[in-house]
Design a protein around this motif. Structure first.
Motif, PDB file in Angstrom:
ATOM      1  N   ALA A  62       0.832  -1.207   0.000  1.00 47.25           N
ATOM      2  CA  ALA A  62       0.000   0.000   0.000  1.00 47.25           C
ATOM      3  C   ALA A  62       0.866   1.257   0.000  1.00 47.25           C
ATOM      4  O   ALA A  62       0.569   2.221  -0.722  1.00 47.25           O
ATOM      5  N   MET A  63       1.934   1.252   0.780  1.00 47.99           N
ATOM      6  CA  MET A  63       2.804   2.419   0.827  1.00 47.99           C
ATOM      7  C   MET A  63       3.568   2.594  -0.479  1.00 47.99           C
ATOM      8  O   MET A  63       3.808   3.718  -0.914  1.00 47.99           O
ATOM      9  N   TRP A  64       3.961   1.496  -1.120  1.00 48.21           N
ATOM     10  CA  TRP A  64       4.609   1.609  -2.430  1.00 48.21           C
ATOM     11  C   TRP A  64       3.673   2.263  -3.433  1.00 48.21           C
ATOM     12  O   TRP A  64       4.072   3.144  -4.180  1.00 48.21           O
ATOM     13  N   LEU A  65       2.417   1.818  -3.434  1.00 48.34           N
ATOM     14  CA  LEU A  65       1.440   2.406  -4.354  1.00 48.34           C
ATOM     15  C   LEU A  65       1.210   3.881  -4.036  1.00 48.34           C
ATOM     16  O   LEU A  65       1.114   4.712  -4.942  1.00 48.34           O
ATOM     17  N   PHE A  66       1.121   4.207  -2.756  1.00 44.78           N
ATOM     18  CA  PHE A  66       0.938   5.592  -2.353  1.00 44.78           C
ATOM     19  C   PHE A  66       2.135   6.440  -2.777  1.00 44.78           C
ATOM     20  O   PHE A  66       1.981   7.553  -3.289  1.00 44.78           O
ATOM     21  N   ALA A  67       3.349   5.920  -2.577  1.00 40.79           N
ATOM     22  CA  ALA A  67       4.560   6.653  -2.956  1.00 40.79           C
ATOM     23  C   ALA A  67       4.645   6.817  -4.469  1.00 40.79           C
ATOM     24  O   ALA A  67       5.026   7.886  -4.962  1.00 40.79           O
ATOM     25  N   MET A  68       4.269   5.777  -5.218  1.00 44.87           N
ATOM     26  CA  MET A  68       4.312   5.870  -6.683  1.00 44.87           C
ATOM     27  C   MET A  68       3.282   6.853  -7.214  1.00 44.87           C
ATOM     28  O   MET A  68       3.491   7.486  -8.243  1.00 44.87           O
ATOM     29  N   SER A  69       2.171   6.992  -6.509  1.00 43.81           N
ATOM     30  CA  SER A  69       1.128   7.903  -6.973  1.00 43.81           C
ATOM     31  C   SER A  69       1.322   9.326  -6.465  1.00 43.81           C
ATOM     32  O   SER A  69       0.493  10.193  -6.738  1.00 43.81           O
TER      33      SER A  69
END
Length: 135
Positions: A62-69
């Motif tokens: 979830a944090m990877w997706l948040f950071a990528m977005s």
């Protein structure tokens, strides 16, 4: 965005964990053993702790997706840094409290944890099936 999530979820975590475990065990004899007995250098838990960042969990995804977005590489790096620094106190607390647990009650706690994780998994599966109107 969904392609990125699909690519991240296709990571073979079992293979990653196996390779990481083999690497740690092979390195243990070279720089983690102090004597031939059971004494080990205190750096081994630190190394394992630092390497757990490469073994993702659900919140890490979830944090990877948040950071990528987030829109920029700097902001994404700051998000990941904040997340990792936020987890350090909790990890240290659990590690410290875990060492205070008596050995004979540890096996019961492991069994209880396994049952609890399985129950949460079944609950999440049921919720997912309900959301998909399957049940």
């Amino acid at each position: 965005m969904s392609r990125i999530a699909a690519n991240i979820s296709n990571v073979d975590c079992a293979a990653c964990v196996g390779k990481l475990r083999r690497a740690l065990l092979s390195q243990q004899s070279s720089f983690c053993s102090v004597t031939a007995g059971r004494k080990r250098l205190a750096a081994r838990p630190l190394i394992v702790g630092l390497l757990t960042g490469v073994m993702p969990c659900g919140s890490m995804y979830a944090m990877w997706l948040f950071a990528m977005s987030s829109g920029s590489m700097g902001r994404g790096a700051l998000i990941m840094l904040t997340f990792s620094l936020g987890t350090v106190p909790l990890m240290l607390l659990f590690g410290s409290l875990g060492s205070l647990i008596p050995k004979r009650s540890l096996k019961y706690m492991i069994k209880f944890s396994a049952v609890l994780v399985t129950a949460f998994g079944v609950k999440m599966l049921i919720n997912g099936l309900k959301m998909a109107d399957i049940i």
